[in-house]
Design a protein around this motif. Structure first.
Motif, PDB file in Angstrom:
ATOM      1  N   GLN A  23       0.989  -1.617  -0.045  1.00  0.00           N
ATOM      2  CA  GLN A  23      -0.328  -0.114  -0.064  1.00  0.00           C
ATOM      3  C   GLN A  23       1.162   1.348  -0.054  1.00  0.00           C
ATOM      4  N   ASN A  24       2.200   1.497   0.499  1.00  0.00           N
ATOM      5  CA  ASN A  24       2.789   2.025   0.621  1.00  0.00           C
ATOM      6  C   ASN A  24       3.904   2.439  -0.592  1.00  0.00           C
ATOM      7  N   TYR A  25       3.772   1.709  -1.184  1.00  0.00           N
ATOM      8  CA  TYR A  25       4.784   2.142  -2.625  1.00  0.00           C
ATOM      9  C   TYR A  25       2.936   1.912  -3.109  1.00  0.00           C
ATOM     10  N   HIS A  26       2.114   2.023  -3.463  1.00  0.00           N
ATOM     11  CA  HIS A  26       0.428   2.092  -4.281  1.00  0.00           C
ATOM     12  C   HIS A  26       0.635   4.103  -4.018  1.00  0.00           C
ATOM     13  N   TRP A  27       1.393   4.271  -2.707  1.00  0.00           N
ATOM     14  CA  TRP A  27       0.653   5.766  -2.778  1.00  0.00           C
ATOM     15  C   TRP A  27       2.313   6.261  -2.732  1.00  0.00           C
ATOM     16  N   ASN A  28       3.457   5.950  -2.588  1.00  0.00           N
ATOM     17  CA  ASN A  28       3.899   6.563  -3.103  1.00  0.00           C
ATOM     18  C   ASN A  28       5.371   5.752  -4.386  1.00  0.00           C
ATOM     19  N   PHE A  35       2.089   4.233 -14.529  1.00  0.00           N
ATOM     20  CA  PHE A  35       0.144   4.300 -14.126  1.00  0.00           C
ATOM     21  C   PHE A  35      -0.165   1.994 -14.073  1.00  0.00           C
ATOM     22  N   THR A  36       0.913   1.652 -14.546  1.00  0.00           N
ATOM     23  CA  THR A  36       1.021   0.069 -14.742  1.00  0.00           C
ATOM     24  C   THR A  36       1.388  -0.097 -13.380  1.00  0.00           C
ATOM     25  N   LEU A  37       2.472   0.299 -12.697  1.00  0.00           N
ATOM     26  CA  LEU A  37       2.325  -0.400 -11.588  1.00  0.00           C
ATOM     27  C   LEU A  37       1.928  -0.075 -10.390  1.00  0.00           C
ATOM     28  N   HIS A  38       0.593   0.793 -10.536  1.00  0.00           N
ATOM     29  CA  HIS A  38       0.212   1.344  -9.500  1.00  0.00           C
ATOM     30  C   HIS A  38      -0.781   0.938  -9.533  1.00  0.00           C
ATOM     31  N   GLU A  39      -1.840   0.810 -10.129  1.00  0.00           N
ATOM     32  CA  GLU A  39      -2.480  -0.847 -10.485  1.00  0.00           C
ATOM     33  C   GLU A  39      -2.770  -1.603 -10.650  1.00  0.00           C
ATOM     34  N   LYS A  40      -0.847  -2.333 -10.497  1.00  0.00           N
ATOM     35  CA  LYS A  40      -0.735  -3.762 -10.069  1.00  0.00           C
ATOM     36  C   LYS A  40      -0.020  -4.493  -8.348  1.00  0.00           C
ATOM     37  N   LEU A  41      -0.058  -2.487  -7.915  1.00  0.00           N
ATOM     38  CA  LEU A  41       0.094  -2.452  -6.465  1.00  0.00           C
ATOM     39  C   LEU A  41      -0.249  -2.648  -6.029  1.00  0.00           C
ATOM     40  N   GLU A  42      -2.021  -2.109  -6.593  1.00  0.00           N
ATOM     41  CA  GLU A  42      -3.067  -2.724  -6.044  1.00  0.00           C
ATOM     42  C   GLU A  42      -3.816  -3.558  -6.113  1.00  0.00           C
ATOM     43  N   ASN A  43      -3.598  -4.568  -7.085  1.00  0.00           N
ATOM     44  CA  ASN A  43      -4.140  -6.173  -7.415  1.00  0.00           C
ATOM     45  C   ASN A  43      -3.193  -7.120  -6.122  1.00  0.00           C
ATOM     46  N   TYR A  44      -1.213  -6.775  -6.018  1.00  0.00           N
ATOM     47  CA  TYR A  44      -0.612  -6.991  -5.502  1.00  0.00           C
ATOM     48  C   TYR A  44      -1.496  -6.923  -3.884  1.00  0.00           C
ATOM     49  N   TYR A  45      -1.690  -6.092  -3.314  1.00  0.00           N
ATOM     50  CA  TYR A  45      -2.344  -6.386  -2.136  1.00  0.00           C
ATOM     51  C   TYR A  45      -3.513  -6.389  -1.808  1.00  0.00           C
ATOM     52  N   ASP A  46      -4.383  -6.158  -2.556  1.00  0.00           N
ATOM     53  CA  ASP A  46      -5.673  -7.051  -2.852  1.00  0.00           C
ATOM     54  C   ASP A  46      -5.629  -8.469  -2.339  1.00  0.00           C
ATOM     55  N   GLU A  85       7.728   7.620   1.402  1.00  0.00           N
ATOM     56  CA  GLU A  85       8.518   8.119   0.631  1.00  0.00           C
ATOM     57  C   GLU A  85       8.791   7.874  -0.368  1.00  0.00           C
ATOM     58  N   LYS A  86       8.520   9.017  -1.368  1.00  0.00           N
ATOM     59  CA  LYS A  86       8.426   8.365  -2.747  1.00  0.00           C
ATOM     60  C   LYS A  86       9.548   7.653  -3.474  1.00  0.00           C
ATOM     61  N   LEU A  87       8.882   7.093  -3.841  1.00  0.00           N
ATOM     62  CA  LEU A  87       9.803   5.475  -4.611  1.00  0.00           C
ATOM     63  C   LEU A  87      10.512   5.357  -6.276  1.00  0.00           C
ATOM     64  N   SER A  88      10.879   5.380  -6.699  1.00  0.00           N
ATOM     65  CA  SER A  88      11.366   4.709  -8.365  1.00  0.00           C
ATOM     66  C   SER A  88      10.508   4.249  -8.474  1.00  0.00           C
ATOM     67  N   ASP A  89      10.298   3.744  -9.403  1.00  0.00           N
ATOM     68  CA  ASP A  89       9.465   2.359 -10.032  1.00  0.00           C
ATOM     69  C   ASP A  89      10.703   1.298 -10.300  1.00  0.00           C
ATOM     70  N   THR A  90      12.059   1.638 -10.897  1.00  0.00           N
ATOM     71  CA  THR A  90      12.849   0.915 -10.312  1.00  0.00           C
ATOM     72  C   THR A  90      13.089   0.138  -9.173  1.00  0.00           C
ATOM     73  N   VAL A  92      10.903  -0.005  -6.618  1.00  0.00           N
ATOM     74  CA  VAL A  92      10.347  -0.484  -6.208  1.00  0.00           C
ATOM     75  C   VAL A  92       9.794  -1.840  -6.716  1.00  0.00           C
ATOM     76  N   ILE A  93      10.034  -1.842  -7.881  1.00  0.00           N
ATOM     77  CA  ILE A  93      10.577  -4.001  -8.626  1.00  0.00           C
ATOM     78  C   ILE A  93      11.228  -4.192  -7.465  1.00  0.00           C
ATOM     79  N   GLU A  94      12.514  -3.648  -8.201  1.00  0.00           N
ATOM     80  CA  GLU A  94      13.898  -4.733  -7.214  1.00  0.00           C
ATOM     81  C   GLU A  94      13.411  -5.429  -5.878  1.00  0.00           C
TER      82      GLU A  94
END
Length: 145
Positions: A23-28, A35-46, A85-90, A92-94
């Motif tokens: 959820q933190n990553y989804h927000w930050n 756009f891709t990861l924001h939505e995917k992170l929501e799927n993951y936390y669900d 904190e804000k994190l880059s998508d790279t 977050v993926i790692e």
């Protein structure tokens, strides 16, 4: 059986902390894959939220008590909390690859232990987690390049 339940409670703790982290990553999250990861992170936390409920109820069905407080989860987990904190998508993926790898290792450990103890309901229950984590890892690694 107590050692298996201890492993299940650790797994439950990992899932609970990972849920908050997702959820933190989804927000930050920020970056070109936002756009891709924001939505995917929501799927993951669900997905993880559902897994939390299934594991906790399974512990209850075995006649034991699941951990239920953040204090207990944080004392037991191997998952590192995310900072606010804000994190880059790279990054977050790692981090997701690292965490899903840890969850896969924990699930495999529980599966082996359950099979050794002939706790087949637990063994079967964990199969879906293993498949899910393997697929998520494969997809995240493809995104990483």
């Amino acid at each position: 059986m107590e050692n298996l339940v201890k492993d299940l409670n650790k797994f439950l703790s990992d899932l609970a902390v990972f849920y908050r982290k997702l959820q933190n990553y989804h927000w930050n999250i920020k970056g070109p894959h936002f756009f891709t990861l924001h939505e995917k992170l929501e799927n993951y936390y669900d997905e993880i939220n559902e897994q939390i409920d299934v594991i906790a109820e399974h512990i209850l069905m075995l006649g034991y008590e699941p951990l239920g407080t953040m204090k207990d989860y944080l004392a037991t987990t191997s998952i590192k909390e995310a900072k606010n904190e804000k994190l880059s998508d790279t990054i977050v993926i790692e981090n997701l690859i690292e965490d899903y790898t840890l969850l896969l290792q924990e699930a495999n450990k529980i599966k082996k232990s359950a099979d050794d103890k002939e706790a087949y309901a637990t063994s079967t229950l964990i199969d879906d987690n293993i498949s899910n984590y393997m697929k998520n890892l494969w997809m995240l690694k493809q995104l990483k390049g």
